[in-house]
Scaffold this motif. Sequence first.
Motif, PDB file in Angstrom:
ATOM      1  N   CYS A 279      33.325  34.323  60.146  1.00  0.00           N
ATOM      2  CA  CYS A 279      33.782  34.295  58.758  1.00  0.00           C
ATOM      3  C   CYS A 279      35.287  34.091  58.735  1.00  0.00           C
ATOM      4  O   CYS A 279      36.046  34.959  59.138  1.00  0.00           O
ATOM      5  CB  CYS A 279      33.417  35.613  58.071  1.00  0.00           C
TER       6      CYS A 279
ATOM      7  N   HIS B   2      39.971  33.754  53.859  1.00  0.00           N
ATOM      8  CA  HIS B   2      41.357  33.484  53.524  1.00  0.00           C
ATOM      9  C   HIS B   2      41.998  34.762  52.985  1.00  0.00           C
ATOM     10  O   HIS B   2      41.528  35.347  52.028  1.00  0.00           O
ATOM     11  CB  HIS B   2      41.405  32.386  52.467  1.00  0.00           C
TER      12      HIS B   2
ATOM     13  N   ASP C  22      38.677  43.203  40.810  1.00  0.00           N
ATOM     14  CA  ASP C  22      37.632  42.634  41.654  1.00  0.00           C
ATOM     15  C   ASP C  22      37.023  41.423  40.976  1.00  0.00           C
ATOM     16  O   ASP C  22      37.158  40.305  41.404  1.00  0.00           O
ATOM     17  CB  ASP C  22      36.529  43.665  41.900  1.00  0.00           C
TER      18      ASP C  22
ATOM     19  N   CYS D 234      28.590  36.297  56.000  1.00  0.00           N
ATOM     20  CA  CYS D 234      29.904  36.586  55.441  1.00  0.00           C
ATOM     21  C   CYS D 234      29.738  36.986  53.985  1.00  0.00           C
ATOM     22  O   CYS D 234      29.401  36.165  53.136  1.00  0.00           O
ATOM     23  CB  CYS D 234      30.793  35.345  55.557  1.00  0.00           C
TER      24      CYS D 234
ATOM     25  N   ARG E 126      31.590  37.540  51.204  1.00  0.00           N
ATOM     26  CA  ARG E 126      32.948  37.378  50.725  1.00  0.00           C
ATOM     27  C   ARG E 126      33.016  37.895  49.289  1.00  0.00           C
ATOM     28  O   ARG E 126      32.173  37.586  48.455  1.00  0.00           O
ATOM     29  CB  ARG E 126      33.338  35.906  50.777  1.00  0.00           C
ATOM     30  N   HIS E 127      34.017  38.681  49.075  1.00  0.00           N
ATOM     31  CA  HIS E 127      34.182  39.214  47.735  1.00  0.00           C
ATOM     32  C   HIS E 127      34.906  38.178  46.880  1.00  0.00           C
ATOM     33  O   HIS E 127      36.006  37.741  47.214  1.00  0.00           O
ATOM     34  CB  HIS E 127      35.000  40.493  47.815  1.00  0.00           C
ATOM     35  N   GLN E 128      34.282  37.766  45.801  1.00  0.00           N
ATOM     36  CA  GLN E 128      34.837  36.697  44.980  1.00  0.00           C
ATOM     37  C   GLN E 128      35.735  37.248  43.877  1.00  0.00           C
ATOM     38  O   GLN E 128      35.302  37.486  42.757  1.00  0.00           O
ATOM     39  CB  GLN E 128      33.689  35.873  44.382  1.00  0.00           C
ATOM     40  N   GLY E 129      36.984  37.473  44.200  1.00  0.00           N
ATOM     41  CA  GLY E 129      37.926  37.961  43.199  1.00  0.00           C
ATOM     42  C   GLY E 129      38.512  36.803  42.411  1.00  0.00           C
ATOM     43  O   GLY E 129      38.179  35.648  42.665  1.00  0.00           O
ATOM     44  N   PRO E 130      39.362  37.087  41.444  1.00  0.00           N
ATOM     45  CA  PRO E 130      40.016  36.018  40.690  1.00  0.00           C
ATOM     46  C   PRO E 130      41.002  35.279  41.594  1.00  0.00           C
ATOM     47  O   PRO E 130      41.478  35.830  42.578  1.00  0.00           O
ATOM     48  CB  PRO E 130      40.755  36.768  39.579  1.00  0.00           C
TER      49      PRO E 130
ATOM     50  N   VAL F  26      44.734  33.558  41.991  1.00  0.00           N
ATOM     51  CA  VAL F  26      46.037  33.865  41.380  1.00  0.00           C
ATOM     52  C   VAL F  26      46.992  32.712  41.607  1.00  0.00           C
ATOM     53  O   VAL F  26      47.103  32.209  42.732  1.00  0.00           O
ATOM     54  CB  VAL F  26      46.656  35.131  41.998  1.00  0.00           C
TER      55      VAL F  26
ATOM     56  N   ILE G 136      48.698  31.032  44.893  1.00  0.00           N
ATOM     57  CA  ILE G 136      49.351  31.964  45.813  1.00  0.00           C
ATOM     58  C   ILE G 136      48.384  32.247  46.959  1.00  0.00           C
ATOM     59  O   ILE G 136      47.411  32.967  46.796  1.00  0.00           O
ATOM     60  CB  ILE G 136      49.733  33.277  45.108  1.00  0.00           C
ATOM     61  N   ASP G 137      48.658  31.647  48.108  1.00  0.00           N
ATOM     62  CA  ASP G 137      47.788  31.837  49.268  1.00  0.00           C
ATOM     63  C   ASP G 137      48.283  33.031  50.069  1.00  0.00           C
ATOM     64  O   ASP G 137      47.627  34.045  50.181  1.00  0.00           O
ATOM     65  CB  ASP G 137      47.825  30.599  50.171  1.00  0.00           C
ATOM     66  N   ARG G 138      49.429  32.831  50.652  1.00  0.00           N
ATOM     67  CA  ARG G 138      50.055  33.897  51.414  1.00  0.00           C
ATOM     68  C   ARG G 138      51.356  34.225  50.723  1.00  0.00           C
ATOM     69  O   ARG G 138      52.142  33.331  50.443  1.00  0.00           O
ATOM     70  CB  ARG G 138      50.374  33.438  52.827  1.00  0.00           C
ATOM     71  N   LEU G 139      51.580  35.484  50.499  1.00  0.00           N
ATOM     72  CA  LEU G 139      52.797  35.870  49.789  1.00  0.00           C
ATOM     73  C   LEU G 139      53.717  36.583  50.771  1.00  0.00           C
ATOM     74  O   LEU G 139      53.469  37.715  51.160  1.00  0.00           O
ATOM     75  CB  LEU G 139      52.439  36.785  48.607  1.00  0.00           C
TER      76      LEU G 139
ATOM     77  N   LEU H 125      39.643  32.725  31.663  1.00  0.00           N
ATOM     78  CA  LEU H 125      38.272  33.092  32.034  1.00  0.00           C
ATOM     79  C   LEU H 125      37.338  31.892  32.054  1.00  0.00           C
ATOM     80  O   LEU H 125      36.199  31.992  32.508  1.00  0.00           O
ATOM     81  CB  LEU H 125      37.735  34.165  31.075  1.00  0.00           C
TER      82      LEU H 125
ATOM     83  N   PRO I 118      37.631  33.112  37.856  1.00  0.00           N
ATOM     84  CA  PRO I 118      38.655  33.259  36.824  1.00  0.00           C
ATOM     85  C   PRO I 118      40.047  33.131  37.427  1.00  0.00           C
ATOM     86  O   PRO I 118      40.286  33.536  38.563  1.00  0.00           O
ATOM     87  CB  PRO I 118      38.435  34.674  36.297  1.00  0.00           C
ATOM     88  N   LEU I 119      40.946  32.579  36.654  1.00  0.00           N
ATOM     89  CA  LEU I 119      42.301  32.340  37.129  1.00  0.00           C
ATOM     90  C   LEU I 119      43.263  33.334  36.480  1.00  0.00           C
ATOM     91  O   LEU I 119      43.162  33.610  35.283  1.00  0.00           O
ATOM     92  CB  LEU I 119      42.708  30.910  36.753  1.00  0.00           C
ATOM     93  N   ILE I 120      44.153  33.883  37.288  1.00  0.00           N
ATOM     94  CA  ILE I 120      45.259  34.671  36.738  1.00  0.00           C
ATOM     95  C   ILE I 120      46.531  33.884  36.970  1.00  0.00           C
ATOM     96  O   ILE I 120      46.852  33.523  38.098  1.00  0.00           O
ATOM     97  CB  ILE I 120      45.355  36.059  37.414  1.00  0.00           C
TER      98      ILE I 120
END
Lengths: 229, 229
Positions: A2, A5, A43, B2, B4-8, B10, B42-45, B77, B82-84
């Motif tokens: 897995c 990212h 979440d 895997c 994977r938790h599908q969060g928003p 950003v 924002i991938d890596r901050l 939404l 969803p996008l923040i």
Amino acid sequence: MCHRHQGPSVSIAVVLFELGMQQPHVLLSYSSGGLTLLRVAIDRLDVALDEYAMRFLERTVGLSVSRLMQSITDQDLSQDPPLIDICYYGFSKSQFVNGDDLVWVPLYHLLPDQDHREPAATDSVKAAAHLPPVSDHDLDLLAAALNTLRRSLDRRPVIEEIEPVAFTLSYLQQRTEMLLGTSLHTQNFRRKILESGFLEPIDIAVAQSLGRPALLYQVRSSTRGATID
Amino acid sequence: MCHRHQGPSVSIAVVLFELGMQQPHVLLSYSSGGLTLLRVAIDRLDVALDEYAMRFLERTVGLSVSRLMQSITDQDLSQDPPLIDICYYGFSKSQFVNGDDLVWVPLYHLLPDQDHREPAATDSVKAAAHLPPVSDHDLDLLAAALNTLRRSLDRRPVIEEIEPVAFTLSYLQQRTEMLLGTSLHTQNFRRKILESGFLEPIDIAVAQSLGRPALLYQVRSSTRGATID
């Protein structure tokens, strides 16, 4: 395998003020030896951010607030993964909250530099020594929320969700001074607030121990929700 | 497996203003038949959010800005996930940008309701008909950034990063009116700006076609970075 990212984690931090106890208090949460702001990870987002935060407050703290205002969004790079906090602030009508891990802390014990009224400032510094540690990031968020709140008072001097049905101008001045951390010139304050059109007098006056009875005011209904732009 | 938790997701959305072309312009990007705000996921901050956004601007648009100011953080939404969007705004000194997909669009063509000056408003409505579509979410972000900018002008009437070395009060008034979308009372504007202490006169006056020569002003060096609180 897995390959996940690893982006930043995103949460909402809530600064909840209570103004009924002589000086402003903020609700914090005990967490591993320190105090933190109320914080909820995002979440799944299926409602607007402020609604998400209000549901969190109701669920975890047992407080229902009618409105949350957005303050800054700020990063905490000391966390792994880095944390992005979207900060909201609001007002609680009550100091009764669910949860043994919650505590109301006097605002200026946390931010002594923000109180410019004379004796209070020194008291705050002394009292702050007894507080469990609060992270610099949380203090930054708190200071930013206070700053946003202070600026909003310029545009809208009444805080409707906590305003009593009727109040005197002295009450409003005291509370504004408490939030601004400065003393105000009484005549200027009264002139400004009356000219702003946010208040209307009601036909009742309350007796005072000294001087004339004080007039009572209420928020003018046509200005509910409005700001001075 | 895997899970994977599908969060928003950003991202940072950037509203870049340019004020040198008679009326304010905003930089937008062509994208699948429509126009969007400049946006970076924002991938890596590993740096602060504003720094992250400034590097993005320099890399993609070839513009280096000295400062970005934060506006609101808002959700979309309608996206999946969803996008923040964390929204910043800033000012470009130049209209020259890298990238064929970029276009400067007159601000009030996008937000005709925000221009309260008479003839301009009707022109804007007409012109807006020829624009490729912009999402409601992006228009909301744009309106919020304009609102944040307008409020900041109350506290700090000069915009240092784009200010010429010296300027007349007429220049400053015209630009302020352009940004506020309203006409200002000249005497009040001049009194307020001179009392604010942000400007100092320099010993040069420029001839005008009509009337007395106009005095030139510069930003007082001791107020650089300061705001009226």
